[in-house]
Design an enzyme around this catalytic site. Sequence first.
Site, PDB file in Angstrom:
ATOM      1  CB  ILE A   1      43.245  47.900  32.523  1.00 50.87           C
ATOM      2  CG1 ILE A   1      42.378  48.291  33.731  1.00 50.87           C
ATOM      3  CG2 ILE A   1      43.134  48.938  31.439  1.00 50.87           C
ATOM      4  CD1 ILE A   1      42.771  49.601  34.366  1.00 50.87           C
ATOM      5  N   GLY A   2      42.221  44.756  33.544  1.00 54.14           N
ATOM      6  CA  GLY A   2      42.512  43.738  34.544  1.00 54.14           C
ATOM      7  C   GLY A   2      41.242  43.196  35.145  1.00 54.14           C
TER       8      GLY A   2
ATOM      9  CB  ALA B   1      39.562  43.019  41.290  1.00 61.24           C
TER      10      ALA B   1
ATOM     11  CB  SER C   1      35.780  43.016  34.179  1.00 59.64           C
ATOM     12  OG  SER C   1      35.557  41.648  33.929  1.00 59.64           O
TER      13      SER C   1
ATOM     14  CE  LYS D   1      36.324  45.025  42.391  1.00 61.55           C
ATOM     15  NZ  LYS D   1      36.813  44.909  43.784  1.00 61.55           N
TER      16      LYS D   1
ATOM     17  CG  ASP E   1      42.957  39.255  48.636  1.00 63.07           C
ATOM     18  OD1 ASP E   1      43.941  38.500  48.779  1.00 63.07           O
ATOM     19  OD2 ASP E   1      42.383  39.408  47.543  1.00 63.07           O
TER      20      ASP E   1
END
Length: 965
Positions: free
Chosen positions: A465-466, A468, A472, A486, A587
């Site tokens: 789904i994304g 970082a 992944s 994650k 961040d």
Amino acid sequence: MDFKENSIYINVMDKIYAREKEVLSQNQDFQENNLSRISLILNYEDFSLKFDESLHGYSFGYVTNPFGLKLHSPFTETVRFDGAEKYIYMKRILGVPSNETQLCNYQHQNFEEKDSQKELLPSPQQLTPPTSLPSLPLLPLPQAPEQNEEQQLTQPPSPPSIPPPPPQKKQIQIFITPSGIVSQKIQNFFRDTQIKSTDPVNCSLDHSIKKNYSLEEIYENNKNYMDKNNNFLHFLFTFIDKITIKDLDHFEKEINRVHNIKKLINQQNMKGETPLHSLIINNSESCLKKLVIAKINHMGIFDYSKCDNLNKNLLAHAIEKGDIDVIRLVLIGGCPLKMSPRSKLFKKNFKIYRQQIYRVFEIKEFLTKIGFNQYIPMFLEFEFKNININYLIESFKFKLNINEDEILLWKLLTEPYKNLDFKSFCSEYQIKHQNDLISETMANHFINVCQLNPHFGYIDFHTQIGSAGNASVFEGTYKGIPIACKEMPVSGTYEQSVDSIKEIAAVGQIKKLGCATVVETIGVLKYNQKLFLVMVKEKCNLLSFLCNKSEILKMQREGIWTSIFKISKDILKGLVSLREAGMYHRDFKTANFLVSNTGKILISDFGTSRDENEKRLNTFAKTIGTMWYRCPRLGDCSEDEKTLTHYNEKSEIYSLGIILWELVCVAMTGTYISPKIPLFQNEVDFLIWIHKDYRFSFPVGTPQSFVKLITRMCLPFRDRRPTVRQVLDNVKAIKKEFLSNRGIEGEQTYSGLECWREFNFSKQNVTRISISNLHNTEYKVVNKYDYASYNNKNSLLMKRYLDNSNFVVELINPNGLFRFKSFFEKEKLLYLKLKSTYKDEYYFDMSQFLTTIIQIHQITVIYYKMLQKYRELRLLRNNNNINKNKNNNNNNNNNNNNNNNINNNNTFNNSTNNNSNDNINIPYDFNNNNNNNNNSCNNSKKFKSISESTSALGLEASSSSSSSS
């Protein structure tokens, strides 16, 4: 058989052979893959022609073997016959019903009436069916060269009651080559060879079992029918049919009588397929597949570790077919699992049951270990009904007679993905325990995260789904809860492994304090030599939330400023909790904040976070964080100012200021505006540009309290920035100001009153307008309908649209000719917005912008003054000298008018300077253009005349506003 029937018969046969030759001549791969297993030496009467009804009203011919089983070849599914041919052939020639089931039942009745004694194959002259009795259709027999084939087919049939004996006890056989042509050499070879064979009727498996024939005898009699790669069981399992095999108890008895049955059932052909492979791959009846596999499992004679040439075992083929019962039986037999949860096979077929398939192996391993193999089918039944095995432990405790220790062992085995400990992880990935890398406190935090969930069950995660950073993020479920896994880069470099430990330790450090502003962590999962940080999956991140127009409309209906205040307070409270934990996130950006289902804002992605007491200060480099949210002075100082290179609390205040600016722009404009600056494509240019004390521009009408707060948070020198507590107190004070001024009517002195009214443009008494700081902008007449060219970033376009029942005008930059006549509407308030764009995207940080409310006649004044400035700057294309002279005259008149307007507007400018911002809503004086240009972002002489025209335009608009009001 009369001539008409014989001609139809010949026509059908010609179609079959013609189609077979055509298919084989065009597709050589089809010949090798599909005909190799059925290129058999067959008796003449071993084949019969049948018909099938298709879905489209056509009939397809196919060929059956002695067992009545369907043989698949190129011509069996491609030859079409019309209705007349089928009816005549089935009714007149066969003399039996066209229904396939009735036909086969009729044949079996005839089989039982015949004598059980084995018969020899009759001569070719006796093979034509009688006209009075039903008979099976016959394939044309290829004749010797001296005999014509057509004459052979047209010979009159002989009566069956007086069959003349053959001159010799020879069997005439044909060999169907891959090209469909009978090999004459093989035919001559078998013409003088006598091979033992049974009658086609007696070759039926049911009839053979009834006559006490063993499968071994049937195999010996029929082994010449198969090719050299497949044995009899390959042949039987490939063409197994529901009509011929009805009672598998006889089948099991006959298998037990075969001495080499274990060798035959495990024998592999050239493709590496065993007979059970052929059974599962081919389109046999599902019920027969299950019965055969169940019998083989009960006998325990098959080796489930065998794979074909594609390295696929029986489980892989069963999953491709998607039959859950076959999969269950294959698993009971002990077939190993050779695929990952994210393999293409699982993605393509059978997604629902992959979790149960993995759990089956752990259940089998445990039951085998404690000696309860007989309970494997019972537990598999429950597993494939989507019942969690943990709920069955108490129910079967008494039945299995296991104690608490065995139950604990059960949980460990049925939930294989257990959390790992710090020592095993460091030893496996060769991470040294050094004080400068991993402290004891960090190791304790790592262990605490691993102990959040003592034993993980199976986690089903498969969809990415994304991402970082370098990791992944996958979506999955755990005990019915949606989760996000994650992937930690532990198998990469040594530094990546250490960073993974630090990130997990940071999560444990925050989790220890019980911070409710951080995304909930479930634990750490080690799977397939990879490490995953398992968290609860939230609704979306804040960036996606602000970019979603439906969410913005929802906030506008409920009060957009109320939502903005709530989001700001949640973000600031999250930063306060990190400060209490002694952590630096490093961040901060909208993509790293998650929006929960309840609307709460949570902090995520601690990949770059560090402890404030960490000794490795060189990790605070200038590359940390995202470029557009990074503190500008970070990592860009001389050696004498080493303290500025370290990351501290004030460094994160700058990132929060950018986030608050994004929220304010959403509240003011109703759309998300990115802080990204597309003109600067690399980091060096960004640092050079940001050191010019650049300040983001705000939409006109932004509350001064927010402008001052965000400006202080984004100061270049961090010592001048406020603390987190001060920012939180200021936001609370601004909220009180909003609540106290939102309901006041008629107050015009407060800057941003219309903004507090949340886009309620109902006020009619607008006293002034101002156009300020439109630097580096060329005025150009553009077309309302031409949006093709976006290359010129300095041109303007006026576009009208409807927003909250109010007309809105935008100035954007496609090229073309603008038509203004549609804007002459009276008593309508319009929203004028000047934008500078780059590559089809809007950025407020390219120059100073104007947002104000004006009436319709004021837009006409601005429009005509624009045209005058075009002529002054000679931006209009005039090809004739007459037009040039006219433009010169107009320019002279316009200059005189502009001077008058400037002189008349001096008093207005002096009266409004006190209520305006430093950067927003400052009317320009034509005589003071040089001073204003010095305060702008660009001091280039190239746009000096353009800036002067802009300032003059602002004065003219101001004068028209004051006169109209």
